[in-house]
Design a protein around this motif. Structure first.
Motif, short mmCIF file in Angstrom:
data_model
loop_
_atom_site.label_atom_id
_atom_site.label_comp_id
_atom_site.label_asym_id
_atom_site.label_seq_id
_atom_site.Cartn_x
_atom_site.Cartn_y
_atom_site.Cartn_z
N CYS A 85 -64.10 150.82 2.00
CA CYS A 85 -64.42 150.70 3.42
C CYS A 85 -63.56 149.56 3.95
N GLY A 86 -62.96 149.75 5.12
CA GLY A 86 -62.10 148.70 5.65
C GLY A 86 -61.65 148.98 7.07
N LYS A 87 -60.65 148.23 7.52
CA LYS A 87 -60.18 148.27 8.90
C LYS A 87 -58.82 148.93 9.01
N VAL A 88 -58.66 149.82 9.99
CA VAL A 88 -57.38 150.49 10.23
C VAL A 88 -56.36 149.47 10.73
N CYS A 89 -55.20 149.44 10.07
CA CYS A 89 -54.12 148.52 10.45
C CYS A 89 -52.93 149.24 11.06
N GLU A 90 -52.74 150.49 10.69
CA GLU A 90 -51.59 151.25 11.18
C GLU A 90 -51.89 152.74 11.02
N THR A 91 -51.41 153.56 11.95
CA THR A 91 -51.63 154.99 11.87
C THR A 91 -50.32 155.74 12.04
N GLY A 92 -50.20 156.86 11.35
CA GLY A 92 -49.05 157.73 11.51
C GLY A 92 -49.16 158.55 12.78
N ARG A 93 -48.08 159.18 13.17
CA ARG A 93 -48.03 159.94 14.42
C ARG A 93 -49.07 161.06 14.44
N LYS A 94 -49.33 161.69 13.29
CA LYS A 94 -50.28 162.79 13.24
C LYS A 94 -51.69 162.33 12.86
N ALA A 95 -51.91 161.03 12.84
CA ALA A 95 -53.24 160.49 12.53
C ALA A 95 -53.72 159.60 13.68
N ALA A 96 -53.31 159.96 14.89
CA ALA A 96 -53.58 159.13 16.06
C ALA A 96 -55.05 159.14 16.49
N SER A 97 -55.87 160.01 15.87
CA SER A 97 -57.30 160.00 16.20
C SER A 97 -57.97 158.73 15.72
N TYR A 98 -57.33 158.03 14.80
CA TYR A 98 -57.82 156.72 14.36
C TYR A 98 -57.09 155.64 15.15
N ARG A 99 -57.79 154.56 15.44
CA ARG A 99 -57.20 153.47 16.21
C ARG A 99 -57.15 152.20 15.38
#
Length: 350
Positions: A85-99
């Protein structure tokens, strides 16, 4: 003063537990590289997560300890661990539903060697789900493999009112399995040792069998053909599947989840899958579960946890420097629920 080319091209680093061999036990070979390890990079459908808490699973040490077999599966050096469990730091172009900044939970689910006992982990968008507001990192860290395995071993095969037998109710997958089956409206019978009977009852089990003092197969046979599903988290006794037609309905299902890793176990499960009933094989549908990525199922488990229908069970929590001792605890096979390691340093765990 201009920045040197060498400095600009310096690879970002992170801290991570690693091992190059598992001879003598994985826990005796873990080390922390003083210079750190390269921070991973993501592809367009992946997410980079800063790990707050990680949960250990038996496969995290059983696969590396396969010896020569493991060499073709695991790079050297490797970082163990799947769940987090953790914090989102970076997202790929096709994973933009996560911030960036979202708290998420899930499991690595990819090749061994790039695991959750590192400061950062790269995860497919399908193996993540958002943490419901107010839930703790330690509780959500252990949902990944165990929760998803329990869900996929039960939900496709039952309807409300069905009777389910869960062999091994007090481990990581079993504790989720009892609660998920109850959330789906099933009657649950499970097995465990006497020391864990109260735990299983508190999780909602309708009946608990002490496998150490009772003959498990004979006890189940006396009930008649009443179970729609057997979920085997243990792999023992070895004749459980072969005789399950005595206590599983004709259209019932037997799902194998847990088992020892080894030649004898492999032969047993091959026999379960391919040996026909008239030659001594089982007479009910048999499946050896292969975990599949599924964001929606992870999110459903998170919803149940938020609603109080499912409660993650934590056996113990360990600080990051004590990760080898956490593996020692897991390998006792006496853990009640999940073994958790705090990965993010110098914070108050929430």
């Amino acid at each position: 003063m201009p920045t040197s080319s060498a400095h600009k091209n310096k690879t970002p680093k992170m801290y991570a537990w690693q091992f190059k061999t598992s001879t003598g036990g994985l826990e005796n070979n873990l080390y922390l590289p003083a210079a750190g390890v390269p921070k991973p990079k993501i592809t367009e459908d992946q997410v980079l997560v800063e790990v707050y808490s990680a949960a250990l699973n038996p496969a995290d040490y059983k696969v590396p300890e396969l010896g020569l077999v493991a060499r073709g599966m695991i790079p050297s050096p490797s970082t163990p661990g799947q769940d987090f469990c953790g914090k989102v730091c970076e997202t790929g172009r096709k994973a933009a539903s996560y911030r960036v900044g979202d708290m998420v939970f899930g499991t690595h689910g990819g090749p061994f060697g790039h695991g959750s006992l590192g400061q950062y982990i790269v995860v497919s968008k399908e193996m993540l789900a958002p943490v419901p507001t107010g839930l703790k990192a330690d509780h959500m860290a252990g949902v990944g493999v165990a929760g998803l395995t329990a869900y996929q071993s039960i939900q496709p095969h039952v309807k409300e009112g069905d009777k389910v037998f869960i062999n091994g109710g007090s481990g990581g997958t079993g504790t989720f399995g009892i609660q998920i089956a109850k959330a789906l409206g099933c009657h649950v019978t499970t097995s465990c040792s006497a020391a864990n009977m109260e735990l299983c009852k508190n999780l909602g089990a309708d009946e608990v069998i002490d496998y150490k003092t009772m003959d498990l197969v004979e006890t189940l046979k006396k009930k008649g053909q009443v179970f729609s599903l057997v979920v085997d988290n243990v792999g023992m006794p070895s004749n459980l599947y072969g005789l399950c037609h005595h206590f599983v309905v004709h259209h019932g299902h037997y799902t194998q989840v847990g088992a020892d890793i080894g030649v004898a176990s492999a032969f047993q499960h091959a026999g379960n899958m391919f040996l026909p009933g008239f030659l001594g094989g089982g007479r009910r549908k048999y499946q050896f579960l292969s975990l599949k990525p599924n964001h929606e199922q992870l999110a459903q488990i998170g919803k149940w946890i938020d609603e109080g229908k499912v409660k993650p069970v934590i056996d113990s929590t360990w600080e990051y420097d004590d990760a080898p001792r956490a593996f020692e605890r897991l390998k006792t096979q006496r853990a009640k629920g999940k073994v958790i390691v705090h990965v993010k340093k110098n914070i108050i765990m929430e």
